[in-house]
Scaffold this motif. Structure first.
Motif, PDB file in Angstrom:
ATOM      1  N   GLY A 151       0.207  15.374  -7.624  1.00 51.32           N
ATOM      2  CA  GLY A 151       0.001  15.710  -6.323  1.00 51.32           C
ATOM      3  C   GLY A 151      -1.214  14.982  -5.674  1.00 51.32           C
ATOM      4  N   TRP A 152      -1.962  14.138  -6.629  1.00 51.82           N
ATOM      5  CA  TRP A 152      -3.006  13.165  -6.237  1.00 51.82           C
ATOM      6  C   TRP A 152      -2.188  12.091  -5.622  1.00 51.82           C
ATOM      7  CZ3 TRP A 152      -7.840  13.578  -4.819  1.00 51.82           C
ATOM      8  CH2 TRP A 152      -8.672  12.183  -4.577  1.00 51.82           C
ATOM      9  N   SER A 153      -1.272  11.645  -6.319  1.00 57.45           N
ATOM     10  CA  SER A 153      -0.518  10.361  -5.957  1.00 57.45           C
ATOM     11  C   SER A 153       0.130  10.556  -4.655  1.00 57.45           C
ATOM     12  CB  SER A 153       0.653  10.193  -6.951  1.00 57.45           C
ATOM     13  OG  SER A 153       1.400   8.893  -6.559  1.00 57.45           O
ATOM     14  N   LEU A 154       0.656  11.825  -4.178  1.00 56.53           N
ATOM     15  CA  LEU A 154       1.558  12.113  -3.241  1.00 56.53           C
ATOM     16  C   LEU A 154       1.053  12.764  -2.080  1.00 56.53           C
ATOM     17  CD1 LEU A 154       4.875  13.323  -4.974  1.00 56.53           C
ATOM     18  CD2 LEU A 154       4.161  11.137  -4.381  1.00 56.53           C
ATOM     19  N   GLY A 155      -0.446  12.831  -1.977  1.00 53.02           N
ATOM     20  CA  GLY A 155      -1.206  13.242  -1.011  1.00 53.02           C
ATOM     21  C   GLY A 155      -0.965  12.823   0.536  1.00 53.02           C
ATOM     22  N   PRO A 156      -1.278  11.481   0.536  1.00 50.53           N
ATOM     23  CA  PRO A 156      -1.337  10.904   1.912  1.00 50.53           C
ATOM     24  C   PRO A 156       0.393  11.144   2.572  1.00 50.53           C
ATOM     25  CG  PRO A 156      -2.654   9.597   0.531  1.00 50.53           C
ATOM     26  CD  PRO A 156      -1.881  10.581  -0.388  1.00 50.53           C
ATOM     27  N   ALA A 157       1.317  10.774   1.673  1.00 49.57           N
ATOM     28  CA  ALA A 157       2.739  10.694   1.914  1.00 49.57           C
ATOM     29  C   ALA A 157       3.021  12.169   2.341  1.00 49.57           C
ATOM     30  CB  ALA A 157       3.623  10.300   0.924  1.00 49.57           C
ATOM     31  N   THR A 158       2.693  13.132   1.621  1.00 45.92           N
ATOM     32  CA  THR A 158       3.157  14.423   2.205  1.00 45.92           C
ATOM     33  C   THR A 158       2.424  14.877   3.465  1.00 45.92           C
ATOM     34  OG1 THR A 158       3.173  15.361  -0.154  1.00 45.92           O
ATOM     35  CG2 THR A 158       2.729  16.969   1.363  1.00 45.92           C
ATOM     36  N   LEU A 177       5.507   5.170  -0.683  1.00 41.96           N
ATOM     37  CA  LEU A 177       5.067   5.267   0.831  1.00 41.96           C
ATOM     38  C   LEU A 177       3.336   5.709   0.704  1.00 41.96           C
ATOM     39  CD1 LEU A 177       5.237   6.079   3.744  1.00 41.96           C
ATOM     40  CD2 LEU A 177       5.917   8.283   3.163  1.00 41.96           C
ATOM     41  N   SER A 178       3.164   6.681  -0.183  1.00 37.53           N
ATOM     42  CA  SER A 178       1.914   7.112  -0.436  1.00 37.53           C
ATOM     43  C   SER A 178       0.873   6.200  -1.082  1.00 37.53           C
ATOM     44  CB  SER A 178       1.843   8.474  -1.401  1.00 37.53           C
ATOM     45  OG  SER A 178       0.947   9.344  -1.243  1.00 37.53           O
ATOM     46  N   ARG A 179       1.283   5.200  -1.846  1.00 35.29           N
ATOM     47  CA  ARG A 179       0.374   4.221  -2.515  1.00 35.29           C
ATOM     48  C   ARG A 179       0.129   3.360  -0.984  1.00 35.29           C
ATOM     49  NH1 ARG A 179       3.043  -0.393  -5.626  1.00 35.29           N
ATOM     50  NH2 ARG A 179       3.602  -0.965  -3.477  1.00 35.29           N
ATOM     51  N   ASP A 180       1.229   2.808  -0.145  1.00 36.56           N
ATOM     52  CA  ASP A 180       0.911   2.155   1.008  1.00 36.56           C
ATOM     53  C   ASP A 180      -0.071   2.741   1.963  1.00 36.56           C
ATOM     54  OD1 ASP A 180       2.462   0.302   0.007  1.00 36.56           O
ATOM     55  OD2 ASP A 180       4.149   0.775   1.057  1.00 36.56           O
ATOM     56  N   LEU A 181      -0.036   4.181   2.035  1.00 35.38           N
ATOM     57  CA  LEU A 181      -0.934   4.908   3.039  1.00 35.38           C
ATOM     58  C   LEU A 181      -2.474   4.787   2.387  1.00 35.38           C
ATOM     59  CD1 LEU A 181       1.681   7.948   3.753  1.00 35.38           C
ATOM     60  CD2 LEU A 181       0.719   5.878   5.366  1.00 35.38           C
ATOM     61  N   TYR A 182      -2.420   5.072   1.110  1.00 41.17           N
ATOM     62  CA  TYR A 182      -3.934   5.051   0.555  1.00 41.17           C
ATOM     63  C   TYR A 182      -4.759   3.877   0.874  1.00 41.17           C
ATOM     64  CZ  TYR A 182      -4.273   9.122  -2.330  1.00 41.17           C
ATOM     65  OH  TYR A 182      -4.432  10.605  -2.924  1.00 41.17           O
ATOM     66  N   GLU A 183      -3.710   2.570   0.456  1.00 39.61           N
ATOM     67  CA  GLU A 183      -4.306   1.297   1.078  1.00 39.61           C
ATOM     68  C   GLU A 183      -4.617   1.248   2.531  1.00 39.61           C
ATOM     69  OE1 GLU A 183      -1.495  -1.376  -0.850  1.00 39.61           O
ATOM     70  OE2 GLU A 183      -2.165  -0.836  -3.082  1.00 39.61           O
ATOM     71  N   ALA A 195      -7.319  23.323   0.492  1.00 44.01           N
ATOM     72  CA  ALA A 195      -8.169  22.353   0.932  1.00 44.01           C
ATOM     73  C   ALA A 195      -8.046  21.338  -0.401  1.00 44.01           C
ATOM     74  CB  ALA A 195      -9.597  22.532   1.131  1.00 44.01           C
ATOM     75  N   GLY A 196      -7.197  20.982  -0.921  1.00 42.28           N
ATOM     76  CA  GLY A 196      -6.830  20.164  -2.116  1.00 42.28           C
ATOM     77  C   GLY A 196      -6.490  18.769  -1.325  1.00 42.28           C
ATOM     78  N   ILE A 197      -6.103  17.746  -2.056  1.00 43.53           N
ATOM     79  CA  ILE A 197      -5.425  16.524  -1.763  1.00 43.53           C
ATOM     80  C   ILE A 197      -4.457  16.428  -0.646  1.00 43.53           C
ATOM     81  CG2 ILE A 197      -4.156  15.984  -3.529  1.00 43.53           C
ATOM     82  CD1 ILE A 197      -5.969  13.375  -1.349  1.00 43.53           C
ATOM     83  N   ILE A 198      -3.574  17.621  -0.652  1.00 43.41           N
ATOM     84  CA  ILE A 198      -2.313  17.960   0.084  1.00 43.41           C
ATOM     85  C   ILE A 198      -2.948  18.330   1.373  1.00 43.41           C
ATOM     86  CG2 ILE A 198      -0.089  18.919   0.580  1.00 43.41           C
ATOM     87  CD1 ILE A 198      -0.285  16.811  -1.921  1.00 43.41           C
ATOM     88  N   GLY A 199      -3.752  19.481   1.462  1.00 49.37           N
ATOM     89  CA  GLY A 199      -4.215  19.849   2.681  1.00 49.37           C
ATOM     90  C   GLY A 199      -5.290  18.895   3.549  1.00 49.37           C
ATOM     91  N   LEU A 200      -6.122  18.459   2.817  1.00 48.66           N
ATOM     92  CA  LEU A 200      -7.027  17.305   3.508  1.00 48.66           C
ATOM     93  C   LEU A 200      -6.278  16.105   3.916  1.00 48.66           C
ATOM     94  CD1 LEU A 200     -10.259  17.042   1.253  1.00 48.66           C
ATOM     95  CD2 LEU A 200      -9.675  18.451   2.952  1.00 48.66           C
TER      96      LEU A 200
END
Length: 415
Positions: free
Chosen positions: A382-389, A115-121, A10-15
């Motif tokens: 890990g934090w940076s790539l959470g949404p992309a993953t 990609l992940s930055r765009d998804l965070y936004e 349940a870290g940033i990748i899991g969530l």
């Protein structure tokens, strides 16, 4: 077809994975050994880093690692030990640290970060959440000409990759950061980067997922995974037995403990990082890396976080006071008049980052198990790539064409 999916971790990748799976209409459950309020995703620097396109396994890191191995206060500390997994990982790291492999990795790492930055936004602009997010770039601050030249070499490569990068003098940095009192010669500035406050975002995401019907199993330790005909048939925890159509392994540094049960060889070593929070005004408004010290500085919501070190000493959460003091010393050295107090150092915390040998995460299905998707090995990103993953894993499980080519992230790749 909607599926019943269990996510382990349940870290940033899991969530993030749960977030995109829910958007696709899947039923999701998340298992974690914590109570969803601790771990590396809560103590990291909160960076979204297209600027970090050079993998950890770069030429010269082996020599640095050997040099630093005998210095427990060094930025990259490896505790030597006679352990087969550690020795195999070290050998794979050595084979990965070549110029040709780094060249292949650069566009891959850059693409997934963007990609992940765009998804965070996109998540921020959805107005569904209330969390801190700013895109102010990143200052790579240096105190010596030698380090400045090395950082500018990377900066020029960033320009070749299409990123916005500037080589700033001390006076130019002071214009951007007039109240930080930086003791530096200059800085390489990447305008591509953003930053967040992880302790804002994580509870927001948990709250949102619960409203969408995601089931959270807190304080549950996965003891075994049963496989029948190359399919995960049962997940056994310390409390119950669970079944699912699909399983996502996003357990970070603990992932190898579970992949071994499946006969999968996915090399990962835990890299411990420390953080100190300073809950008072520092005058710092732009994230910075203190290059010689390898310390990250992030102005978060209501406090400034100083984070750093990569300590490979197995899975443990022991706080080494010397490494905490090293971060405090760097803060004082780079920011005039900034003294981290004894109380602030005593409240230091740490997290374990799952490091692959080649600096690329594992994202995808293993050929040995047809309903298991691996999502781990992100190291310091890990934090940076959470949404992309999360999005990529959701596309895999939904049997859609993935946004990015996943061949470089193949969990079955050999080193």
């Amino acid at each position: 077809m909607n599926k019943n999916v269990i996510i382990i971790g349940a870290g940033i990748i899991g969530l993030s994975t749960a977030y995109y799976l829910v958007k696709e209409g899947h039923q999701v459950s998340i298992i974690d050994k914590s109570n969803f309020s601790s771990g590396a995703s809560y103590v990291n620097a909160g960076y979204i880093t297209p600027s970090h396109f050079i993998p950890l396994a770069a030429p010269g890191m082996i020599n640095k690692g050997i040099k630093w191995m005998f210095n427990p206060t060094s930025p990259f500390y490896i505790k030597p030990r006679l352990n087969a997994d550690f020795l195999n990982w070290t050998w794979a790291f050595k084979k990965s640290a070549t110029a040709s492999k780094v060249e292949k990795a650069i566009p891959v790492i850059k693409a997934i970060n963007l990609l992940s930055r765009d998804l965070y936004e996109d998540i921020k602009e959805s107005n569904t959440f209330n969390f801190h997010y700013e895109r102010k770039g990143l200052l790579m601050c240096y105190q010596s000409d030698k380090v400045g030249e090395a950082e500018w070499k990377i900066g020029k490569r960033g320009i070749e990759e299409g990123l916005g990068v500037k080589n700033l003098t001390k006076k130019e940095v002071d214009v951007l950061e007039p109240n930080a009192n930086l003791n530096i010669k200059g800085a390489i500035y990447f305008d591509s980067d953003a930053h967040m406050t992880p302790t804002d975002f994580m509870p927001e995401m948990v709250k949102f997922l619960k409203t969408k019907g995601v089931i959270f199993y807190a304080n549950e330790d996965v003891k075994d995974i049963e496989v029948t005909n190359r399919t995960v048939s049962k997940i056994i925890t310390n409390k119950q037995k669970l079944k699912a159509d699909e399983v996502v392994l996003a357990a970070g540094s603990w992932s190898p403990l579970l992949t071994k049960k499946l006969g999968l060889q996915i090399p990962i070593q835990a890299g411990k990082g420390y953080r100190i929070n300073v809950n008072r005004e520092t005058g710092i408004t732009i994230p910075a890396i203190l290059c010689e010290a390898k310390v990250a500085v992030t102005p978060m919501q209501g406090f400034t976080r100083f984070a750093g070190t990569m300590e490979m000493a197995g899975i443990n959460h022991n706080i080494n006071p010397m490494r905490v003091q090293t971060i405090a010393n760097a803060a004082k050295n780079y920011y005039t008049n900034l003294n981290i107090t004894v109380a602030e150092k005593r409240s230091a915390d740490c997290g374990l980052r799952p490091c692959s040998p080649d600096g690329l995460p594992y994202i995808g299905k293993s050929s040995k198990c047809n309903n298991l998707t691996i999502a781990t090995g992100h190291a310091m990103m890990g934090w940076s790539l959470g949404p992309a993953t999360g999005k990529l894993v959701s596309e895999i499980i939904s049997e859609k064409k993935t946004t990015l080519d996943l061949s470089s992230f193949n969990p079955d790749r050999r080193f």
